[in-house]
Design a protein around this motif. Sequence first.
Motif, PDB file in Angstrom:
ATOM      1  N   ILE A 178       0.830  -1.212   0.000  1.00 58.38           N
ATOM      2  CA  ILE A 178       0.000   0.000   0.000  1.00 58.38           C
ATOM      3  C   ILE A 178       0.864   1.262   0.000  1.00 58.38           C
ATOM      4  N   ASP A 179       1.967   1.222   0.752  1.00 56.48           N
ATOM      5  CA  ASP A 179       2.889   2.369   0.709  1.00 56.48           C
ATOM      6  C   ASP A 179       3.379   2.623  -0.710  1.00 56.48           C
ATOM      7  N   LYS A 182       0.548   3.962  -2.959  1.00 56.11           N
ATOM      8  CA  LYS A 182       0.254   5.371  -2.687  1.00 56.11           C
ATOM      9  C   LYS A 182       1.364   6.273  -3.235  1.00 56.11           C
ATOM     10  N   SER A 186       0.288   9.042  -5.729  1.00 59.59           N
ATOM     11  CA  SER A 186       0.119  10.362  -5.099  1.00 59.59           C
ATOM     12  C   SER A 186       0.254  11.552  -6.059  1.00 59.59           C
ATOM     13  N   ARG A 189      -3.200  12.010  -7.320  1.00 61.94           N
ATOM     14  CA  ARG A 189      -4.245  11.735  -6.344  1.00 61.94           C
ATOM     15  C   ARG A 189      -5.537  12.498  -6.609  1.00 61.94           C
ATOM     16  N   CYS A 196     -12.648   6.837  -4.500  1.00 64.47           N
ATOM     17  CA  CYS A 196     -11.245   6.475  -4.269  1.00 64.47           C
ATOM     18  C   CYS A 196     -10.564   7.450  -3.316  1.00 64.47           C
ATOM     19  N   TRP A 200      -8.633   6.044  -0.128  1.00 66.72           N
ATOM     20  CA  TRP A 200      -7.204   6.349   0.062  1.00 66.72           C
ATOM     21  C   TRP A 200      -6.757   6.064   1.496  1.00 66.72           C
ATOM     22  N   ASP A 201      -7.564   6.502   2.450  1.00 63.42           N
ATOM     23  CA  ASP A 201      -7.218   6.242   3.843  1.00 63.42           C
ATOM     24  C   ASP A 201      -7.917   5.004   4.393  1.00 63.42           C
ATOM     25  N   PRO A 204      -7.309   1.422   0.933  1.00 59.63           N
ATOM     26  CA  PRO A 204      -6.607   1.768  -0.316  1.00 59.63           C
ATOM     27  C   PRO A 204      -6.527   0.627  -1.333  1.00 59.63           C
ATOM     28  N   THR A 222       0.447   1.100 -12.127  1.00 56.73           N
ATOM     29  CA  THR A 222       1.105   0.822 -10.838  1.00 56.73           C
ATOM     30  C   THR A 222       1.681  -0.591 -10.794  1.00 56.73           C
TER      31      THR A 222
END
Length: 426
Positions: A178-179, A182, A186, A189, A196, A200-201, A204, A222
């Motif tokens: 997930i890191d 993101k 980002s 974003r 979404c 995000w928080d 995710p 991604t």
Amino acid sequence: MGSMIRKVKGTRDILPPDSRLWVEVEATAHRVFGGFGYEEIRLPLLESTELFVRSVGEDTDIVSKEMYTFADRKGRSLTLRPEGTASVARAFVENGLGQRPQPLRLTYLGPMFRYEKMQRGRYRQFAQIGIEILGAAAPQADVEVLLVLHTFLAALGFDDLIIVLNNLGDPEDRPRFIDGLKAELSPHREKLCSDCQRRWDANPLRILDCKVPSCRELVAETTPVADVVSDEAKRHVEEVEAGLAALDIKVRRAPRLVRGLDYYLRTVFEVISPQLGEDTVICGGGRYDRLISDLGGSRIPGTGFAIGEDRLVEVLPESFRNRVLDRPVVAVLPLGAEAAATGLGVTRDLAARGITAPTEVTGRSLKAGLKWAGKIGARAAIIIGQTELEANAAIVRDLARSEQQTVSLDQVPVIIARLLQKKEHE
Ligand code: ATP
Ligand code: MG
């Protein structure tokens, strides 16, 4: 007279003859699953809300916005089950099923409830057919589950369904994935959809699963989750794929596939029908090794799937539909009150041989009775008038050919069976 009461939005009446398709699908499921050693577990439709919060996950669509939750008369929070696996896990722990020889192979079917926007293939009450194998951590169990799925779909005559599969890794892999996700997303974003933005928080992983085209485009760039999982998780899913290849079962990797329930890890899969498309999948499944321990049991691994029966029935192959819907019917026409019981006796004798032959029980005349026989699509009529009754006989009339013969009552089943067979070969 009062006004008509209508069914609740999102529920359906499944009427004959369509209901036959459901009966036959379920019979096929029991037969195929039973052959692999799966036995039915019958579970309540009503569970404590807490069960789904703790298993499916608080931040999932199901728990956060789709559940039918209400307080009962004592103020307990209850939920109409939105899925089956959580209940299977709850029942496993509660009934001490870990004491039985492992692994345990279970199947369930029946209605599920989700408050969703209605569209084709999406209902608020829908049915699932599922299996679970509990107590087997090895990839072979995933292979078995997919083999059972494949065998069942083949038994229904499907040849165009696509199985897609992904590797979600273990819960320990997730923060790292997930890191990375993101970090990659980002810069874009603000281009993600409002759902979404919330995910995000909150959740995710579900960004991968967003149906909005612009989100899909961003996500397509991604790094796939399968690339960042542990070597052990990688090996697990590779062994699943190797096992499936050895059985000649084709599966396709879907690098962005995630599921809407938090408990899945490692192997996850879906079945796509070309007719319904990728957004209306027929089946979802995967491995859930932490679910039972999360619900207070010991570390019992599990893997399984749930098929959406409504969607499955909607896309059943022609061959299956014809076989089930074209079942022949015969009409028994007793004339007069004295012949009525004899008529019902004939129905019973034919039913014992697997022939459906309802008796006319409303006292119609011969002419009206033949008309009724035509309306229900009967291929033959068995007429029992006063003369036949006295002779212990019946007239068997071939309705397509307008031919008839008088036969003794005990000959009726043989004659009818032959007549129906002749029809099938024409
Ligand atoms: P979807 O992405 O279509 O919402 P899901 O991931 O929520 O599906 P699961 O929870 O995995 O679905 O349930 C397994 C299967 O149950 C689905 O693949 C689908 O065939 C069926 N299903 C789920 N929700 C519905 C619904 N509202 N109406 C009819 N079938 C459904
Ligand atoms: Mg859903």
